[in-house]
Design a protein around this motif. Structure first.
Motif, PDB file in Angstrom:
ATOM      1  N   THR A 607       0.846  -1.198   0.000  1.00 45.70           N
ATOM      2  CA  THR A 607       0.000   0.000   0.000  1.00 45.70           C
ATOM      3  C   THR A 607       0.876   1.241   0.000  1.00 45.70           C
ATOM      4  O   THR A 607       1.922   1.276   0.660  1.00 45.70           O
ATOM      5  N   LEU A 608       0.474   2.245  -0.776  1.00 45.24           N
ATOM      6  CA  LEU A 608       1.208   3.503  -0.925  1.00 45.24           C
ATOM      7  C   LEU A 608       0.252   4.671  -0.780  1.00 45.24           C
ATOM      8  O   LEU A 608      -0.936   4.564  -1.085  1.00 45.24           O
ATOM      9  N   CYS A 609       0.815   5.817  -0.363  1.00 46.59           N
ATOM     10  CA  CYS A 609       0.006   7.037  -0.308  1.00 46.59           C
ATOM     11  C   CYS A 609       0.939   8.240  -0.276  1.00 46.59           C
ATOM     12  O   CYS A 609       1.894   8.267   0.516  1.00 46.59           O
ATOM     13  N   TYR A 610       0.657   9.221  -1.119  1.00 43.77           N
ATOM     14  CA  TYR A 610       1.397  10.476  -1.089  1.00 43.77           C
ATOM     15  C   TYR A 610       0.926  11.333   0.077  1.00 43.77           C
ATOM     16  O   TYR A 610      -0.243  11.275   0.476  1.00 43.77           O
ATOM     17  N   SER A 611       1.847  12.148   0.609  1.00 45.45           N
ATOM     18  CA  SER A 611       1.445  13.129   1.621  1.00 45.45           C
ATOM     19  C   SER A 611       0.638  14.231   0.954  1.00 45.45           C
ATOM     20  O   SER A 611       0.575  14.337  -0.274  1.00 45.45           O
ATOM     21  N   ALA A 612       0.021  15.090   1.763  1.00 41.40           N
ATOM     22  CA  ALA A 612      -0.868  16.118   1.228  1.00 41.40           C
ATOM     23  C   ALA A 612      -0.115  17.118   0.361  1.00 41.40           C
ATOM     24  O   ALA A 612      -0.668  17.645  -0.606  1.00 41.40           O
ATOM     25  N   ASP A 613       1.166  17.381   0.677  1.00 38.95           N
ATOM     26  CA  ASP A 613       1.939  18.314  -0.143  1.00 38.95           C
ATOM     27  C   ASP A 613       2.695  17.631  -1.270  1.00 38.95           C
ATOM     28  O   ASP A 613       3.329  18.304  -2.088  1.00 38.95           O
ATOM     29  N   GLY A 614       2.643  16.302  -1.352  1.00 41.44           N
ATOM     30  CA  GLY A 614       3.271  15.565  -2.437  1.00 41.44           C
ATOM     31  C   GLY A 614       4.765  15.397  -2.318  1.00 41.44           C
ATOM     32  O   GLY A 614       5.398  14.814  -3.203  1.00 41.44           O
ATOM     33  N   GLN A 615       5.376  15.857  -1.220  1.00 40.33           N
ATOM     34  CA  GLN A 615       6.830  15.759  -1.086  1.00 40.33           C
ATOM     35  C   GLN A 615       7.277  14.444  -0.470  1.00 40.33           C
ATOM     36  O   GLN A 615       8.436  14.073  -0.574  1.00 40.33           O
ATOM     37  N   SER A 616       6.368  13.738   0.197  1.00 36.79           N
ATOM     38  CA  SER A 616       6.705  12.476   0.861  1.00 36.79           C
ATOM     39  C   SER A 616       5.732  11.400   0.432  1.00 36.79           C
ATOM     40  O   SER A 616       4.647  11.685  -0.091  1.00 36.79           O
ATOM     41  N   ILE A 617       6.141  10.161   0.668  1.00 35.53           N
ATOM     42  CA  ILE A 617       5.268   9.034   0.359  1.00 35.53           C
ATOM     43  C   ILE A 617       5.280   8.068   1.534  1.00 35.53           C
ATOM     44  O   ILE A 617       6.319   7.830   2.160  1.00 35.53           O
ATOM     45  N   LEU A 618       4.109   7.558   1.857  1.00 35.22           N
ATOM     46  CA  LEU A 618       3.908   6.642   2.988  1.00 35.22           C
ATOM     47  C   LEU A 618       3.717   5.240   2.431  1.00 35.22           C
ATOM     48  O   LEU A 618       2.953   5.048   1.485  1.00 35.22           O
ATOM     49  N   ALA A 619       4.407   4.257   3.001  1.00 39.63           N
ATOM     50  CA  ALA A 619       4.345   2.893   2.465  1.00 39.63           C
ATOM     51  C   ALA A 619       4.261   1.882   3.600  1.00 39.63           C
ATOM     52  O   ALA A 619       4.891   2.047   4.647  1.00 39.63           O
ATOM     53  N   SER A 623       4.189  -6.176   7.497  1.00 40.05           N
ATOM     54  CA  SER A 623       5.218  -5.903   8.479  1.00 40.05           C
ATOM     55  C   SER A 623       4.641  -5.021   9.568  1.00 40.05           C
ATOM     56  O   SER A 623       3.568  -4.439   9.415  1.00 40.05           O
ATOM     57  N   LYS A 624       5.365  -4.903  10.669  1.00 38.74           N
ATOM     58  CA  LYS A 624       4.928  -4.019  11.752  1.00 38.74           C
ATOM     59  C   LYS A 624       5.443  -2.598  11.567  1.00 38.74           C
ATOM     60  O   LYS A 624       5.233  -1.754  12.436  1.00 38.74           O
ATOM     61  N   PHE A 625       6.089  -2.319  10.443  1.00 40.52           N
ATOM     62  CA  PHE A 625       6.650  -0.998  10.203  1.00 40.52           C
ATOM     63  C   PHE A 625       5.920  -0.293   9.070  1.00 40.52           C
ATOM     64  O   PHE A 625       5.496  -0.916   8.091  1.00 40.52           O
ATOM     65  N   VAL A 626       5.781   1.028   9.213  1.00 49.47           N
ATOM     66  CA  VAL A 626       5.314   1.910   8.149  1.00 49.47           C
ATOM     67  C   VAL A 626       6.412   2.928   7.907  1.00 49.47           C
ATOM     68  O   VAL A 626       6.946   3.512   8.851  1.00 49.47           O
ATOM     69  N   CYS A 627       6.763   3.147   6.647  1.00 47.46           N
ATOM     70  CA  CYS A 627       7.902   3.997   6.286  1.00 47.46           C
ATOM     71  C   CYS A 627       7.431   5.260   5.578  1.00 47.46           C
ATOM     72  O   CYS A 627       6.495   5.222   4.778  1.00 47.46           O
ATOM     73  N   ILE A 628       8.102   6.366   5.882  1.00 46.10           N
ATOM     74  CA  ILE A 628       7.895   7.620   5.148  1.00 46.10           C
ATOM     75  C   ILE A 628       9.178   7.939   4.408  1.00 46.10           C
ATOM     76  O   ILE A 628      10.257   8.013   5.006  1.00 46.10           O
ATOM     77  N   TYR A 629       9.066   8.114   3.077  1.00 46.13           N
ATOM     78  CA  TYR A 629      10.201   8.421   2.224  1.00 46.13           C
ATOM     79  C   TYR A 629      10.075   9.831   1.663  1.00 46.13           C
ATOM     80  O   TYR A 629       8.960  10.302   1.398  1.00 46.13           O
ATOM     81  N   ASN A 630      11.222  10.492   1.482  1.00 40.34           N
ATOM     82  CA  ASN A 630      11.254  11.744   0.750  1.00 40.34           C
ATOM     83  C   ASN A 630      11.355  11.416  -0.736  1.00 40.34           C
ATOM     84  O   ASN A 630      12.270  10.701  -1.164  1.00 40.34           O
ATOM     85  N   VAL A 631      10.406  11.923  -1.520  1.00 39.49           N
ATOM     86  CA  VAL A 631      10.331  11.538  -2.932  1.00 39.49           C
ATOM     87  C   VAL A 631      11.492  12.120  -3.723  1.00 39.49           C
ATOM     88  O   VAL A 631      12.106  11.443  -4.556  1.00 39.49           O
ATOM     89  N   LYS A 632      11.824  13.386  -3.444  1.00 39.24           N
ATOM     90  CA  LYS A 632      12.870  14.047  -4.231  1.00 39.24           C
ATOM     91  C   LYS A 632      14.244  13.448  -3.947  1.00 39.24           C
ATOM     92  O   LYS A 632      15.014  13.134  -4.859  1.00 39.24           O
ATOM     93  N   GLU A 633      14.561  13.265  -2.657  1.00 38.26           N
ATOM     94  CA  GLU A 633      15.866  12.716  -2.279  1.00 38.26           C
ATOM     95  C   GLU A 633      15.884  11.191  -2.328  1.00 38.26           C
ATOM     96  O   GLU A 633      16.958  10.580  -2.298  1.00 38.26           O
ATOM     97  N   GLN A 634      14.715  10.572  -2.334  1.00 38.24           N
ATOM     98  CA  GLN A 634      14.571   9.111  -2.385  1.00 38.24           C
ATOM     99  C   GLN A 634      15.288   8.427  -1.217  1.00 38.24           C
ATOM    100  O   GLN A 634      16.027   7.453  -1.393  1.00 38.24           O
ATOM    101  N   ILE A 635      15.076   8.986  -0.027  1.00 38.60           N
ATOM    102  CA  ILE A 635      15.670   8.415   1.177  1.00 38.60           C
ATOM    103  C   ILE A 635      14.578   8.200   2.225  1.00 38.60           C
ATOM    104  O   ILE A 635      13.526   8.844   2.189  1.00 38.60           O
ATOM    105  N   LEU A 636      14.868   7.300   3.166  1.00 38.08           N
ATOM    106  CA  LEU A 636      13.942   7.018   4.255  1.00 38.08           C
ATOM    107  C   LEU A 636      14.025   8.139   5.282  1.00 38.08           C
ATOM    108  O   LEU A 636      15.088   8.430   5.815  1.00 38.08           O
ATOM    109  N   MET A 637      12.867   8.764   5.581  1.00 44.83           N
ATOM    110  CA  MET A 637      12.832   9.863   6.551  1.00 44.83           C
ATOM    111  C   MET A 637      12.541   9.355   7.961  1.00 44.83           C
ATOM    112  O   MET A 637      13.143   9.797   8.929  1.00 44.83           O
ATOM    113  N   LYS A 638      11.605   8.408   8.068  1.00 48.84           N
ATOM    114  CA  LYS A 638      11.230   7.903   9.397  1.00 48.84           C
ATOM    115  C   LYS A 638      10.510   6.574   9.261  1.00 48.84           C
ATOM    116  O   LYS A 638       9.805   6.349   8.266  1.00 48.84           O
TER     117      LYS A 638
END
Length: 911
Positions: A607-619, A623-638
């Motif tokens: 499952t995927l979802c963009y943040s409201a401003d479109g700068q991050s993506i939630l995936a 698993s017991k983890f949910v990840c937030i990635y920065n789309v532009k830098e393509q790195i894991l934020m949290k």
């Protein structure tokens, strides 16, 4: 601060197992939900889940009499001492073995826990800070089998303990010279509950075979005689139980005796059974599973395995009421302090009911999804969440109260996808029963049903931004069906995929549909050009989910190989990719013979979802983890760990070698019947229950994640329920362009000089919410227009964001509406150029205003009705007075009407 999302609520799960407890005032209910606890405020119709969790599912809760402390004990005996005021953990303790029940004494100085066949008396934690909050006082021996229930006398001198060996024991919290500890029999099954009468040693015992015994004591509470210290030192405890607990101190040991001699019982407290009653008078076998007793009103409530409950008046055993609330066993019952409300918990259905027995009405009736939640969607204003489950139900939840206010049950099979239309008043759901249904949130009805020419199982759903085109993908015919919302007609069937359709997504800005399939392709369909394929994107693996960015310029695709790829769909060019397999960290299942690191290979996001401003993506995924990635830098934020509950499967990281024996892993060995009840075998050679039944742990997984349109929260449907994570609203020092001269004292000086614009700018630089509120509320309403026109653009955005959050808690509605109106009118054109970035903030403002609008409009409608009613009454009285006294003039009647209207207005203001 931007990714400081914290757990803020659990929806969809209202009760799992354990005992329910009313708070001291009787207006709130404490309910265990897995390894967490929810507090239901029944007066204000709100629910709150505490931000603390145990390692395993909670099995019993003990509430202190003053309502400030609670003891939460999990399946393995690990306990948390929790402050109900601060909603935080004060102390942790381990009881070494599973605990069956816990209860504080009425004076709050001690509490008793039962485990195995023993009862332990502890000193209750006080208000002073202590090194060890739980101090063991006494250990009581007596029952031969596991203990099941506890009850205290009103003066905290004695307590009773029920057992599975069909006996009940009365113990003293202190040493009493004339109280000898022996068992009370009279039952032929497990003791479910025992209750003392008010201000008395008289006792009621209730067993699982639906029998009630009434025990009368020949001594009053004041008749208990303290034992002299010298006699206590000489006394030898009679008993045959030699069990030793090597893992913890026993405190003072007290042994009871099952069959004391006549000499030992002479001049001692004696119990005699004066009556025995049976609940099942017709002879039908129905296990009694739970009971509660209100001492002041003498009201006994009993729940049965068939879902029926009885209300009786004791000691005469008069039946007051009987009702069936479900077809599952009632696991827990609780009565509030006034005796008006009765709470019932059904663990089989995850159902929680609060019943007002005198008016025969429900105070609370909530139930989660019977099976797993599969999908969720936020309404456009963020006030509501709709969820669909494998049980075929569609539920709509209020995010502010955390309650479900409508459930649609028209589907006959599992719901696979749900969504809102752009208006927010229509909910669409796709199901495996071959239908897509549209529900109206005004009239709460199913007003459209979309079907395919040939029966198909729909696996995904999407609706365009206008709400006119509905599309659903099939997992068996590999086709996409397009319907018109207006007419309900099937417009077209899109064919071209060679595998099941896994996901659909409409472009928010154009009439463009993206479809993902297991055939390793993503197809783009132009809705305006005869639904022809505009582009086909080739992937390296099966595609699981596809999502458009809120501005419609980018497409995110998650595949089975664990990669998230980003595409410029206009030019069919891949712009980036994220290797998410290592971040997923799939846990090891209980029966797996490999570590979690090996299990995570080949796993992927589902499952995927963009943040409201479109700068991050939630995936999220299995698993017991949910990840937030920065789309532009393509790195894991949290990374967010959504659960620490080890009662769920796939939570372990490493293989536990301690469970390995020469016969294999102990985790592979079945311990019996499984389930909560196990298999009851009362006599050798006699078996009762399904011996082939096996109990499996539910597996932790995230099936759907969605960002709120306001950007301040996100939700995830998981095995635990519907989890809400919000930005922390606590005190966080987060200054902005801070200068050395910007201090609270300087801001107050500037405010006194009536330099309002400068004071607002300085307050935003310091960025302390209370100070900003103080400065803005000090501005006269006549100056708002001038200040709004002189504010820099950067602070206009910050002020709008503050207004949106202030609307939720402030009572100054008109004042803040003036601010919002002036800012938008004066700076609207400039804000349009940055509309994409500011959209979440504007939606947050709209959500806050809309909520107040609904509340105020209801109040206004009620006031208009009252005014019309008052006018009609005054006119009727005037006509009657004119008929009786023709000399009365109309001016006097008008003055009477005005006086009546003033009185109505005063009543309204006072209320």
């Amino acid at each position: 601060m931007r990714f400081a999302y914290r757990f803020s609520g659990l929806l969809g799960t209202v009760y799992r197992r354990g005992n329910l407890s009313f708070t001291r005032d009787g207006n709130s209910l404490l309910s265990p939900v897995g390894n967490r606890v929810s507090l239901f405020d029944l007066k204000n119709n709100k629910c709150e889940t505490f931000p603390l969790a145990t390692r395993l599912n909670i099995v019993c809760v003990g509430l202190s009499p003053d309502g400030t402390l609670a003891i939460l004990i999990d399946e393995e005996g690990a306990a948390l001492l929790v402050s109900l005021i601060g909603k935080c953990v004060i102390h942790q303790f381990y009881f070494h073995k599973p605990v069956h029940s816990v209860k504080f004494s009425p004076d709050g100085k001690k509490f008793v826990i039962t485990k195995d066949n023993l009862a332990y008396l502890y000193h209750a934690p006080g208000k002073k800070r202590e090194f060890n909050a739980f101090v063991l006082d006494k250990t009581y021996y007596g029952p031969y089998d596991e203990t099941t229930c506890i009850d205290w006398t009103d003066d905290s001198k004695c307590f009773a303990v029920g057992s599975k060996d069909m006996s009940t024991w009365v113990f003293g919290a202190e040493r009493w010279a004339n109280l000898i500890y022996y068992s009370l029999g009279g039952h032929k099954d497990v003791i479910v509950a025992c209750f003392f009468e008010e201000n008395s040693l008289d006792l009621y015992t209730i067993s699982q075979d639906a029998a009630l015994c009434v025990w009368q004591c020949d001594t009053e509470l004041d008749g208990l005689k303290p034992m002299p210290p010298k006699d206590a030192a000489k006394e030898e405890d009679a008993g045959e139980n030699d069990e030793e607990l090597l893992e913890e101190p026993k405190g003072e040991e007290i042994h009871g005796k099952a069959n004391p001699s006549e000499q030992e019982t002479r001049n001692k407290v004696k119990y005699s059974r004066v009556a025995k009653y049976f609940f099942n008078k017709e002879g039908d076998f129905n296990n009694l599973t739970s009971a509660a007793y209100h001492k002041k009103t003498h009201l006994l409530v009993t729940g049965f395995a068939s879902g029926i409950f009885h209300l009786h008046e004791l000691p005469d055993f008069n039946l007051i009421h009987s009702l069936s609330i479900s077809d599952q066993r009632i696991a827990s019952i609780s009565i509030n302090c006034t005796g008006d409300w009765i709470a019932f918990g059904c663990s089989g259905l995850g159902q929680l009911l609060v019943w007002e027995w005198q008016s025969e009405s429900y105070v609370l009736k909530q139930q989660g999804h019977f099976n797993s939640m599969v999908s969720l969607a936020y309404s456009p204003d963020g006030q509501y969440i709709v969820t669909g489950g494998e049980d075929g139900k569609v539920k709509v939840w209020n995010t502010s109260s955390s309650f479900c206010f409508v459930t649609f049950t028209e589907h006959t099979s599992g719901v696979t996808a749900v969504t809102f239309t752009s208006t927010g008043y229509v909910v669409l759901s796709a199901s495996l029963d071959g239908t897509v249904r549209a529900f109206d949130l005004h009239r709460y009805r199913n007003f459209r049903t979309f079907t395919s020419p040939r029966p198909s199982q729909f696996s995904c759903l999407a609706v365009d931004s206008s709400g006119e085109i509905v599309s659903a993908g099939s997992q068996d015919s590999f086709e996409i069906f397009i319907w018109s919302m207006q007419s309900g007609r099937l417009l077209d069937v899109l064919a071209g995929h060679e595998g099941p359709i896994s996901s659909l997504s409409f472009n928010p800005m154009k009439c463009l549909l993206a479809s993902a399939s297991w055939d390793k392709t993503v197809k783009l369909w132009d809705m305006l050009d005869s639904w022809r394929t505009k582009e086909t994107l080739i992937m390296n693996s099966d595609v699981l989910v596809v999502a458009f960015r809120p501005d419609g310029k980018e497409l995110a695709v998650a595949a089975l190989n664990g990669q998230i790829t980003f595409w410029d769909h206009e030019n069919a060019v891949q712009t980036g990719s994220i290797e998410g397999r290592h971040d997923l960290q799939m846990g090891r299942k209980e029966l797996d013979k490999i570590t979690a690191k090996q299990a995570a290979k080949g796993k992927s996001f589902t499952t995927l979802c963009y943040s409201a401003d479109g700068q991050s993506i939630l995936a999220g995924g299995l698993s017991k983890f949910v990840c937030i990635y920065n789309v532009k830098e393509q790195i894991l934020m949290k990374k967010f760990e959504i659960s620490c509950n080890h009662s769920l499967d796939a939570m372990e990281e490493y293989l536990d070698r301690r469970k390995m024996t020469e016969f294999g892993s102990l985790a592979l060995i079945d311990e019996g019947g499984g389930g909560d009840e196990g298999v009851a075998i009362p006599l050798p050679g006699v078996k009762r229950g399904d011996m082939s039944y096996r109990h499996f742990k539910p597996e932790i997984r995230v099936t759907c994640v969605r960002f709120s349109p306001t950007g301040r929260s996100w939700a995830a449907t998981t095995t635990e329920g519907l989890l809400i994570y919000s930005l922390d609203s606590g005190l966080i020092f987060d200054p902005f362009e801070l200068d050395i001269d910007v201090t609270p004292s300087n801001i107050h000086k500037t405010l006194r000089r009536k330099e309002y614009t400068m004071a607002i700018i300085m307050a935003f630089k310091l960025n302390e919410k209370k100070l900003i509120q103080e400065v803005i509320e000090a501005v006269p309403s006549s100056e708002v227009d001038v200040i709004c026109s002189s504010l820099p653009d950067l602070y206009v955005e910050k002020l709008l964001e503050f207004l949106a959050s202030a609307f939720e808690i402030s009572c100054h509605l008109e004042f803040y509406l003036i601010w919002a109106h002036k800012l938008l009118m004066l700076h609207g054109q400039k804000l349009k150029t940055r509309s994409v970035k500011l959209l979440p903030m504007i939606q947050f403002l709209q959500k806050s205003i809309q909520r107040h609008f609904e509340d105020v409009s209801k109040l206004c409608e009620w006031n208009i009705y009252n005014i019309k009613y008052a006018l009609a009454i005054s006119q009727q009285r005037g006509m009657k007075r004119l008929a009786e006294e023709p000399s009365v003039d109309e001016e006097e009647l008008d003055s009477d009407s005005d006086y009546l209207m003033q009185e109505v207005h005063k009543d309204k203001l006072s209320s």
